[in-house]
Design a protein around this motif. Structure first.
Motif, PDB file in Angstrom:
ATOM      1  N   UNK A  76       0.816  -1.202   0.000  1.00  0.00           N
ATOM      2  CA  UNK A  76       0.000   0.000   0.000  1.00  0.00           C
ATOM      3  C   UNK A  76       0.861   1.267   0.000  1.00  0.00           C
ATOM      4  N   UNK A  77       2.109   1.115  -0.408  1.00  0.00           N
ATOM      5  CA  UNK A  77       2.961   2.290  -0.594  1.00  0.00           C
ATOM      6  C   UNK A  77       3.783   2.703   0.607  1.00  0.00           C
ATOM      7  N   UNK A  78       3.745   1.912   1.693  1.00  0.00           N
ATOM      8  CA  UNK A  78       4.480   2.278   2.912  1.00  0.00           C
ATOM      9  C   UNK A  78       5.865   1.614   2.893  1.00  0.00           C
ATOM     10  N   UNK A  79       6.871   2.381   3.291  1.00  0.00           N
ATOM     11  CA  UNK A  79       8.238   1.845   3.309  1.00  0.00           C
ATOM     12  C   UNK A  79       8.754   1.545   4.702  1.00  0.00           C
ATOM     13  N   UNK A  80       8.066   2.094   5.697  1.00  0.00           N
ATOM     14  CA  UNK A  80       8.710   2.183   7.008  1.00  0.00           C
ATOM     15  C   UNK A  80       7.634   2.198   8.080  1.00  0.00           C
ATOM     16  N   UNK A  81       7.735   1.300   9.042  1.00  0.00           N
ATOM     17  CA  UNK A  81       6.796   1.349  10.170  1.00  0.00           C
ATOM     18  C   UNK A  81       7.482   1.881  11.416  1.00  0.00           C
ATOM     19  N   UNK A  82       6.716   2.532  12.264  1.00  0.00           N
ATOM     20  CA  UNK A  82       7.246   2.973  13.555  1.00  0.00           C
ATOM     21  C   UNK A  82       6.934   1.897  14.594  1.00  0.00           C
ATOM     22  N   UNK A  83       7.519   0.770  14.436  1.00  0.00           N
ATOM     23  CA  UNK A  83       7.338  -0.366  15.325  1.00  0.00           C
ATOM     24  C   UNK A  83       8.567  -1.260  15.121  1.00  0.00           C
ATOM     25  N   UNK A  84       8.966  -2.068  16.068  1.00  0.00           N
ATOM     26  CA  UNK A  84       8.243  -2.375  17.292  1.00  0.00           C
ATOM     27  C   UNK A  84       8.476  -1.363  18.411  1.00  0.00           C
ATOM     28  N   UNK A  85       7.450  -1.222  19.211  1.00  0.00           N
ATOM     29  CA  UNK A  85       7.553  -0.447  20.441  1.00  0.00           C
ATOM     30  C   UNK A  85       8.010  -1.444  21.491  1.00  0.00           C
ATOM     31  N   UNK A  86       9.158  -1.217  22.089  1.00  0.00           N
ATOM     32  CA  UNK A  86       9.746  -2.234  22.967  1.00  0.00           C
ATOM     33  C   UNK A  86       9.899  -1.727  24.404  1.00  0.00           C
ATOM     34  N   UNK A  87       9.102  -0.726  24.747  1.00  0.00           N
ATOM     35  CA  UNK A  87       9.238  -0.133  26.079  1.00  0.00           C
ATOM     36  C   UNK A  87       8.728  -1.069  27.172  1.00  0.00           C
ATOM     37  N   UNK A  88       9.636  -1.470  28.035  1.00  0.00           N
ATOM     38  CA  UNK A  88       9.231  -2.238  29.218  1.00  0.00           C
ATOM     39  C   UNK A  88       8.421  -1.313  30.104  1.00  0.00           C
ATOM     40  N   UNK A  89       7.314  -1.809  30.639  1.00  0.00           N
ATOM     41  CA  UNK A  89       6.579  -0.972  31.594  1.00  0.00           C
ATOM     42  C   UNK A  89       6.012  -1.817  32.717  1.00  0.00           C
ATOM     43  N   UNK A  90       6.134  -1.275  33.909  1.00  0.00           N
ATOM     44  CA  UNK A  90       5.625  -1.958  35.097  1.00  0.00           C
ATOM     45  C   UNK A  90       4.453  -1.194  35.669  1.00  0.00           C
ATOM     46  N   UNK A  91       3.845  -0.386  34.820  1.00  0.00           N
ATOM     47  CA  UNK A  91       2.808   0.506  35.322  1.00  0.00           C
ATOM     48  C   UNK A  91       1.577   0.499  34.421  1.00  0.00           C
ATOM     49  N   UNK A  92       0.533  -0.235  34.839  1.00  0.00           N
ATOM     50  CA  UNK A  92      -0.648  -0.342  33.982  1.00  0.00           C
ATOM     51  C   UNK A  92      -1.447   0.952  33.867  1.00  0.00           C
ATOM     52  N   UNK A  93      -1.117   1.946  34.658  1.00  0.00           N
ATOM     53  CA  UNK A  93      -1.805   3.234  34.478  1.00  0.00           C
ATOM     54  C   UNK A  93      -1.390   3.857  33.152  1.00  0.00           C
ATOM     55  N   UNK A  94      -0.187   3.558  32.715  1.00  0.00           N
ATOM     56  CA  UNK A  94       0.350   4.122  31.475  1.00  0.00           C
ATOM     57  C   UNK A  94      -0.375   3.491  30.289  1.00  0.00           C
ATOM     58  N   UNK A  95      -1.097   4.302  29.519  1.00  0.00           N
ATOM     59  CA  UNK A  95      -1.941   3.775  28.441  1.00  0.00           C
ATOM     60  C   UNK A  95      -1.174   3.034  27.371  1.00  0.00           C
ATOM     61  N   UNK A  96       0.121   3.353  27.237  1.00  0.00           N
ATOM     62  CA  UNK A  96       0.869   2.774  26.132  1.00  0.00           C
ATOM     63  C   UNK A  96       1.341   1.352  26.405  1.00  0.00           C
ATOM     64  N   UNK A  97       1.015   0.796  27.568  1.00  0.00           N
ATOM     65  CA  UNK A  97       1.376  -0.616  27.771  1.00  0.00           C
ATOM     66  C   UNK A  97       0.708  -1.483  26.712  1.00  0.00           C
ATOM     67  N   UNK A  98      -0.402  -1.023  26.164  1.00  0.00           N
ATOM     68  CA  UNK A  98      -1.097  -1.800  25.132  1.00  0.00           C
ATOM     69  C   UNK A  98      -0.237  -2.007  23.882  1.00  0.00           C
ATOM     70  N   UNK A  99       0.705  -1.078  23.645  1.00  0.00           N
ATOM     71  CA  UNK A  99       1.521  -1.138  22.421  1.00  0.00           C
ATOM     72  C   UNK A  99       2.788  -1.948  22.593  1.00  0.00           C
ATOM     73  N   UNK A 100       3.087  -2.346  23.835  1.00  0.00           N
ATOM     74  CA  UNK A 100       4.372  -2.988  24.088  1.00  0.00           C
ATOM     75  C   UNK A 100       4.220  -4.447  24.477  1.00  0.00           C
ATOM     76  N   UNK A 101       5.345  -5.019  24.940  1.00  0.00           N
ATOM     77  CA  UNK A 101       5.357  -6.442  25.258  1.00  0.00           C
ATOM     78  C   UNK A 101       5.266  -6.683  26.765  1.00  0.00           C
ATOM     79  N   UNK A 102       4.919  -5.646  27.526  1.00  0.00           N
ATOM     80  CA  UNK A 102       4.683  -5.871  28.938  1.00  0.00           C
ATOM     81  C   UNK A 102       5.866  -5.546  29.819  1.00  0.00           C
ATOM     82  N   UNK A 103       5.957  -6.278  30.941  1.00  0.00           N
ATOM     83  CA  UNK A 103       6.874  -5.847  32.001  1.00  0.00           C
ATOM     84  C   UNK A 103       8.235  -6.532  31.979  1.00  0.00           C
TER      85      UNK A 103
END
Ligand code: BGC
Length: 747
Positions: free
Chosen positions: A150-177
């Motif tokens: 579909x014409x895309x060359x580059x993705x902004x992934x993977x998001x690899x941020x370790x997080x130990x805080x479920x309040x942070x909304x971006x845990x959904x984008x990562x691989x967890x703790x």
């Protein structure tokens, strides 16, 4: 799954090779000649333009720069565009660029392809819950093929941020703790996106983000301050980033946060120091969205020109949307605040990435409308998404085997997400369709249950609104049923970027509705669609079964229906700890012990111990936890020796028996504790896992291997070594595994 994914990978690999061969036919010099020759012809302005990225009119995740990207392309001021999608549109923009580019330097099109492009897979946290590296790699591969088509060359992934805080909304984008699990997942995702040859048309550049420690934002508030010791940074937060360098990732993105007083985008220590020098990363580094400009409010740069100088000097190569490099870098060069060598280095890195993708061979090679049509949401890809969704579910509770449901039972499906086709694909779902293409749970169930008198569907309540007008109708349907299935959760936009919450209960009046359902004295199954660990203490006490389904993607409704009715046996395991209450956060399994560890209710000393007076220390569901419709028993844990030598290997074996009534997949987990160190060590750390399908009644022996390298950490002198001494080993189905043994490391 394995057989299936291998076939699919083979098909992808074959067509990749064909395309690669096609590209290689074009007559162009090798990269190490082509790029220097090109750069020798480039003016300073043309070089700076390569470091500039603007957003097209798609999704924007921050303030717009005010620059008209079309005008800037015409002026030859842009190296990359984000948020333009589709063969037609990216092709038009590329043409505009090529018509105006003196040296015919193609644009690079980037986009957030996080968990699928049009065929949407489970959110990254859910996909990680599969603990299935082949499934995760396949998800990224499909996403790469669809977006490339579909014409895309580059993705902004993977998001690899370790997080130990479920309040942070971006845990959904990562691989967890967890660092170990996160590193394996990060590696697999890069391999999936990039394949083995970037020149192949099925591959896109991956971008490891957000460098670094973004997931440790204070109080779980997005973009917030981070401060931590270098030891924790290197031991817990950096390894997944390093894993992607090992996997050959082409690009990196800096993070929004500061670490110890320095915003990542201006951090020489992180970018030039660790990433480029220490790890030898040869790709290019883009900022996060207006990350350079944000160094001014951070209080690190006095104005934008200064911020640009700090960023380039730190090792940043491309300015995402901020327009700072375009506006100020030439003057900064004239004033001697940055050097030509720095600009050249950044420009070379960007051009090399374009070369590697074959864009100098043919800037339109990703713009084939026929291929786009044939690729997007093709059947194999929808099947793959279904398969991976089925692997992502975590069964949190199942009293009296209320699940799986039987088709003869009358089932009342209720809840705000029961017929949802919008939220089910989760946040940051690229070009995923939210208007009816995704399979809702209602649709999925209707496909499976032929006798429609056996199922009913009612909303009951909304996710957030205080509206009780639909409750009675839903209760009436539930009264008629043998089993109630409540489908609840969060809106997709309650997780992801800028979606931190201080209260991680099931939102709105959903719990109140569950309490009403409970009064009917019928089994109640709770199916959750959400993007973070929630506090489910009440639900765990009051519901008969709980299935964590995350946001399962385009085929989510089919997968959930298949799982509820037993055509799929859930085998996922939690990649993040679920707390009892939000006051326990941050809570994670590999914590330290303290000098006054609390031993629980049986501890003879109840007061002066490291504990809460109003809550247990333990989580509701530990990391690695997840049930199955069958049961597994672990026995016979053996170590090949009681001592491990400097160059030795230790074999750890355990028997795992399927003692229940269904075939099932189990994730066998190996944890290690270093008893005494020159700095204290966590109570246990994941060091291995294996996912196995075990037939009912069967038993398998699982083998792990440990070497001294697996036991290394940053010692008191910040040397990455294993220290001699006693170690404990734990093996089981979650991080509380009780089966244990010991060995001594002799060095
Ligand atoms: C996010 C990044 C994303 C970028 C581009 C930012 O707001 O933090 O993760 O890649 O926007 O959309």
């Amino acid at each position: 799954m394995k057989k299936y994914s291998r076939t699919l990978l083979f098909v992808l690999a074959c067509s990749a090779t064909m395309h690669a061969q096609k590209a290689k036919k074009t007559n162009i010099k090798p990269r190490n000649e082509f790029i220097p020759e090109l750069m020798a012809k480039m003016t300073v302005d043309e070089k700076i333009a390569q470091l500039v990225q603007f957003t097209a009119d798609g999704t924007v995740t921050g303030p717009k720069s005010g620059n008209n990207f079309i005008d800037e392309i015409k002026k030859g001021n842009v190296g990359s565009i984000l948020n333009a999608t589709g063969v037609k549109y990216t092709g038009e923009l590329q043409k505009l660029n090529m018509d105006n580019s003196r040296l015919k330097i193609p644009l690079l099109f980037g986009y957030d392809v996080i968990h699928g492009y049009r065929t949407i897979f489970p959110i990254t946290l859910g996909e990680t819950a599969s603990w299935d590296l082949a499934a995760v790699e396949l998800g990224a591969k499909v996403a790469a093929d669809e977006s490339a088509a579909s014409g895309i060359h580059w993705t902004f992934a993977p998001m690899v941020d370790i997080s130990r805080d479920p309040r942070w909304g971006r845990v959904s984008e990562g691989a967890g703790e967890d660092t170990f699990l996160g590193s394996k997942m990060a590696f697999a995702r890069v391999k999936g996106f990039q394949g083995n040859d970037l020149m192949s048309l099925n591959s896109i550049l991956a971008c490891t983000k957000h460098f670094a420690a973004y997931g440790a934002a204070e109080a779980g508030r997005d973009y917030n301050t981070v401060d931590m010791s270098e030891r924790v940074l290197r031991e817990v937060y950096l390894p997944p980033f390093k894993a992607t360098v090992d996997a050959g990732v082409a690009t990196f993105m800096t993070s929004f946060n500061e670490i110890a007083g320095v915003p990542s985008t201006g951090s020489k220590f992180l970018v030039n120091g660790i990433l480029k020098k220490e790890w030898g990363f040869n790709g290019f580094v883009v900022t996060d969205y207006t990350g350079i400009n944000e160094m001014v409010p951070h209080g690190y740069a006095k104005d934008e020109a200064h911020a640009g100088e700090l960023a380039l000097t730190a090792g940043v190569d491309m300015d995402m949307v901020g327009g700072v490099f375009l506006k100020h870098l030439k003057l900064s060069l004239a004033e001697g605040k940055v050097t030509m060598a720095q600009i050249d280095d950044a420009c070379r890195r960007v051009l090399e990435a374009k070369y590697d993708l074959g864009l100098f061979h043919d800037p339109y090679r990703y713009n084939d409308a026929k291929r786009e049509k044939a690729t997007i949401t093709k059947k194999e890809y929808l099947d793959a998404a279904l398969n991976v969704a089925n692997k992502s579910f975590v069964l949190l509770k199942n009293s009296n085997n209320v699940l799986p449901l039987k088709k003869e039972q009358k089932v009342a499906f209720v809840g705000p997400l029961v017929s949802d086709e919008f939220n089910i694909i989760g946040s940051w779902a690229a070009t995923g369709d939210r208007n009816g293409f995704a399979v809702s749970i209602q649709e999925g169930v209707n496909k499976l249950v032929a006798d429609k008198s056996k199922v009913s569907f009612e909303r009951g309540v909304e996710i957030l609104k205080d509206d009780r007008s639909m409750i009675q109708k839903a209760i009436a349907s539930a009264k008629n049923a043998d089993v109630i299935v409540a489908v609840m959760g969060e809106f997709e936009n309650m997780t992801g970027e800028a979606a931190s919450r201080t209260n991680i209960d099931l939102p709105g009046i959903q719990k109140e509705f569950l309490a009403e359902l409970k009064k009917l004295n019928k089994p109640v199954v709770l199916v959750l669609l959400n993007g973070r660990p929630l506090t489910l203490t009440w639900e765990n006490e009051n519901m008969d079964a709980i299935l964590e389904a995350w946001y399962p993607g385009t085929m989510g409704g089919d997968a959930i229906a298949q799982t509820l009715y037993g055509m799929n046996n859930p085998g996922g395991k939690l990649p993040m700890t679920f707390p009892r209450n939000v006051g326990q956060v941050p809570i994670y399994y590999n914590h330290k012990n303290t000098g006054r560890p609390y031993l629980g209710a049986k501890d003879p000393e109840q007061k002066y111990k490291s504990r809460y007076t109003d809550s247990d220390n333990s989580p509701l569901y530990p990391f690695g936890y997840g049930l199955s419709y069958t049961t597994f028993e672990y026995s016979n844990l053996k170590l090949s020796s009681s001592a491990l030598n400097a160059n030795g290997k230790l074999k750890v074996t355990v028997d795992v028996a399927n003692t229940g009534n269904y075939d099932g997949e189990e994730v066998v987990q190996l944890y290690v504790k270093d008893v005494v160190g020159s700095v204290t060590r966590p109570v246990r750390e994941l060091k291995g896992f294996k996912k196995l399908l075990i037939k009912k009644g069967a038993k398998q022996t699982v083998e792990f291997e440990l070497s001294p390298d697996d036991l290394r950490f940053y010692n008191i002198d910040m040397k990455f070594v294993a220290e001699p001494g006693d170690f404990e080993v734990f093996v089981g189905g979650n991080s509380d595994a009780a089966l244990n043994s010991k060995f001594v490391l002799v060095i």
